[in-house]
Design a protein around this motif. Structure first.
Motif, PDB file in Angstrom:
ATOM      1  N   ASP A   1      46.051 131.921  88.264  1.00  0.00           N
ATOM      2  CA  ASP A   1      46.232 130.607  88.082  1.00  0.00           C
ATOM      3  C   ASP A   1      45.508 130.288  86.683  1.00  0.00           C
ATOM      4  O   ASP A   1      44.521 129.897  86.553  1.00  0.00           O
ATOM      5  CB  ASP A   1      45.325 129.876  89.130  1.00  0.00           C
ATOM      6  CG  ASP A   1      45.181 128.341  89.179  1.00  0.00           C
ATOM      7  OD1 ASP A   1      46.257 127.877  88.333  1.00  0.00           O
ATOM      8  OD2 ASP A   1      44.369 127.837  89.646  1.00  0.00           O
ATOM      9  N   ASP A   2      46.448 130.434  85.555  1.00  0.00           N
ATOM     10  CA  ASP A   2      45.786 130.312  84.146  1.00  0.00           C
ATOM     11  C   ASP A   2      47.145 129.515  83.460  1.00  0.00           C
ATOM     12  O   ASP A   2      48.294 129.757  83.979  1.00  0.00           O
ATOM     13  CB  ASP A   2      45.265 131.409  83.670  1.00  0.00           C
ATOM     14  CG  ASP A   2      46.572 132.568  83.644  1.00  0.00           C
ATOM     15  OD1 ASP A   2      47.524 132.366  82.804  1.00  0.00           O
ATOM     16  OD2 ASP A   2      46.589 133.631  84.564  1.00  0.00           O
ATOM     17  N   GLU A   3      46.802 129.008  82.321  1.00  0.00           N
ATOM     18  CA  GLU A   3      47.750 128.467  81.585  1.00  0.00           C
ATOM     19  C   GLU A   3      48.967 129.238  80.987  1.00  0.00           C
ATOM     20  O   GLU A   3      49.899 128.751  80.779  1.00  0.00           O
ATOM     21  CB  GLU A   3      47.250 127.494  80.509  1.00  0.00           C
ATOM     22  CG  GLU A   3      46.787 128.469  79.397  1.00  0.00           C
ATOM     23  CD  GLU A   3      46.481 127.293  78.244  1.00  0.00           C
ATOM     24  OE1 GLU A   3      47.092 127.661  76.773  1.00  0.00           O
ATOM     25  OE2 GLU A   3      45.541 126.455  78.561  1.00  0.00           O
TER      26      GLU A   3
ATOM     27  N   LEU B   1      43.111 138.115  81.906  1.00  0.00           N
ATOM     28  CA  LEU B   1      43.893 137.594  82.760  1.00  0.00           C
ATOM     29  C   LEU B   1      44.219 138.368  84.097  1.00  0.00           C
ATOM     30  O   LEU B   1      43.996 139.835  83.908  1.00  0.00           O
ATOM     31  CB  LEU B   1      45.249 137.583  82.066  1.00  0.00           C
ATOM     32  CG  LEU B   1      45.506 136.525  80.959  1.00  0.00           C
ATOM     33  CD1 LEU B   1      46.699 137.030  80.319  1.00  0.00           C
ATOM     34  CD2 LEU B   1      45.356 135.267  81.066  1.00  0.00           C
TER      35      LEU B   1
ATOM     36  N   LEU C   1      35.469 136.348  82.476  1.00  0.00           N
ATOM     37  CA  LEU C   1      36.567 135.467  82.601  1.00  0.00           C
ATOM     38  C   LEU C   1      36.055 133.867  82.492  1.00  0.00           C
ATOM     39  O   LEU C   1      35.187 133.640  83.508  1.00  0.00           O
ATOM     40  CB  LEU C   1      37.444 135.728  83.590  1.00  0.00           C
ATOM     41  CG  LEU C   1      38.637 135.004  83.944  1.00  0.00           C
ATOM     42  CD1 LEU C   1      39.554 135.204  82.532  1.00  0.00           C
ATOM     43  CD2 LEU C   1      39.371 135.182  85.280  1.00  0.00           C
TER      44      LEU C   1
ATOM     45  N   TYR D   1      43.822 130.117  73.969  1.00  0.00           N
ATOM     46  CA  TYR D   1      43.329 130.568  75.394  1.00  0.00           C
ATOM     47  C   TYR D   1      42.622 131.913  75.480  1.00  0.00           C
ATOM     48  O   TYR D   1      41.514 131.793  76.056  1.00  0.00           O
ATOM     49  CB  TYR D   1      44.667 130.409  76.426  1.00  0.00           C
ATOM     50  CG  TYR D   1      44.126 130.431  77.875  1.00  0.00           C
ATOM     51  CD1 TYR D   1      43.543 129.566  78.547  1.00  0.00           C
ATOM     52  CD2 TYR D   1      44.195 131.775  78.344  1.00  0.00           C
ATOM     53  CE1 TYR D   1      43.201 129.409  79.783  1.00  0.00           C
ATOM     54  CE2 TYR D   1      43.714 132.047  79.863  1.00  0.00           C
ATOM     55  CZ  TYR D   1      43.194 130.805  80.441  1.00  0.00           C
ATOM     56  OH  TYR D   1      42.786 130.802  81.713  1.00  0.00           O
TER      57      TYR D   1
ATOM     58  N   ARG E   1      39.110 135.358  77.207  1.00  0.00           N
ATOM     59  CA  ARG E   1      39.417 135.085  78.457  1.00  0.00           C
ATOM     60  C   ARG E   1      40.390 136.186  79.026  1.00  0.00           C
ATOM     61  O   ARG E   1      41.380 136.650  78.276  1.00  0.00           O
ATOM     62  CB  ARG E   1      40.121 133.736  78.704  1.00  0.00           C
ATOM     63  CG  ARG E   1      39.222 132.746  78.412  1.00  0.00           C
ATOM     64  CD  ARG E   1      40.050 131.363  78.591  1.00  0.00           C
ATOM     65  NE  ARG E   1      39.343 130.118  78.955  1.00  0.00           N
ATOM     66  CZ  ARG E   1      39.403 129.357  77.863  1.00  0.00           C
ATOM     67  NH1 ARG E   1      40.014 129.563  76.882  1.00  0.00           N
ATOM     68  NH2 ARG E   1      38.671 128.277  77.901  1.00  0.00           N
TER      69      ARG E   1
END
Length: 319
Positions: free
Chosen positions: A101-103, A96, A318, A69, A94
């Motif tokens: 709202d991310d995995e 954070l 992002l 990710y 990516r």
């Protein structure tokens, strides 16, 4: 802002991590607590009952997926196998936002008594004799490397005990490190070790005296700690009652004021994204030379993106 709690085993760093996290959460501040100690007791210190389950996945259980990710579309990192715990973000990675709202937050955060908590994960049978706990902490380091926390947002990490916290570059990922010291010679020895290591890398520390029972204890701390002593907590009947599963009103006024002092100290630290990235690169190169190049079969220095500037402006990358 990121705050770490370190200290000798049994000094009360987990308890203070929990008290500080709850103090921040009750004020309405966005906060994430992370259990980075091998003993994994922070959930219970926050108030999780013995018969309750912490069901969010440990970070170390999905290190490969976390790598996938975070590397995103960064062309310098072709696969998860090429990514190690110190790999810094670059253009295409990516990034954070705290509780975004991310995995990663979606899989690994569970609220415990009002405090969002992530855990590293405990040792299991397959780890015994073949791995050290810092291999699990790699997921925490990757998370912090890619996090862009804003003003008034907090990450509170309960770290491994003693000077063992210096066994990885994770100790440079914080804006303030609180060293919890009991009024004992053993605890003061750990303070001196940590102070000297931190000074080598310009890592800011402040000492929090703990389990102070009277003037003699406080004088002992002042004599041996000096100006590094920021504040202290008195021996707490409230904490003892909580540890025994009994209700006992609220935290004592003096100890509540100490938590306010700690927050003020964190808030007063300037956010230096350039220094943060410089430390990340420095430890990545150290790890590459020491073991990671050989382990991956690659020249990991090529993962460093000289055009990347960490911080809020980088959030435009992002994905």
């Amino acid at each position: 802002m990121r705050a770490a709690f370190v200290g000798k085993g049994g000094s009360g760093k987990t308890t203070l991590s929990a008290l500080f996290s709850r103090h921040l959460a009750r004020s309405g501040a966005p906060v994430v607590a992370i259990d980075g100690d091998i003993n994994q007791h922070l959930a219970y210190a926050l108030g999780l009952a013995e018969d309750e389950l912490f069901t969010a996945l440990p970070l170390s259980a999905r290190t490969g997926e976390i790598k996938d990710y975070l590397r995103g579309a960064n062309p310098r990192i072709p696969s998860r196998d090429a990514m190690v715990k110190t790999t810094p973000p670059g253009r295409g990675s990516r990034l954070l936002r705290l509780l975004g709202d991310d995995e990663i937050h979606g899989h690994h955060v569970q609220e415990v008594r009002g405090v969002p908590l992530m855990v590293t994960g405990a040792f299991d049978d397959s780890d015994l004799g073949v791995a050290c706990y810092h291999s699990k902490l790699g997921a925490v380091e990757l998370y912090l490397n890619h996090l862009v926390d804003g003003p008034g947002e907090y990450v509170v990490v309960d770290m491994t005990a003693g000077a063992d916290a210096f066994a990885s570059g994770l100790f440079t990922r914080f804006d303030m490190t609180f060293l919890v010291v009991e009024p004992t010679r053993k605890s003061v020895t750990v303070y001196r070790q940590y102070r000297d290591h931190a000074a080598e890398f310009g890592v800011p520390i402040a000492v929090v005296g703990n389990k102070v029972t009277g003037e003699d204890d406080l004088l002992f701390l002042k004599e041996h700690i000096g100006d590094d002593l920021l504040a202290h907590c008195d021996q707490s009947p409230y904490v003892r009652a909580q540890e025994q599963g009994r209700g006992h009103g609220g935290l004592e006024p003096h100890n509540t004021r100490t938590l306010e002092v700690l927050r003020a100290a964190v808030d007063a630290r300037p956010k230096d994204w350039a220094a943060f990235q410089e430390h990340a690169v420095q430890f990545h190169l150290r790890n590459a030379a020491a073991w990671a190049d050989e382990a991956t079969g690659q020249d990991l220095a090529t993962q460093i993106d000289p055009g990347f500037r960490h911080g809020p402006a980088a959030l435009t990358t992002l994905r």
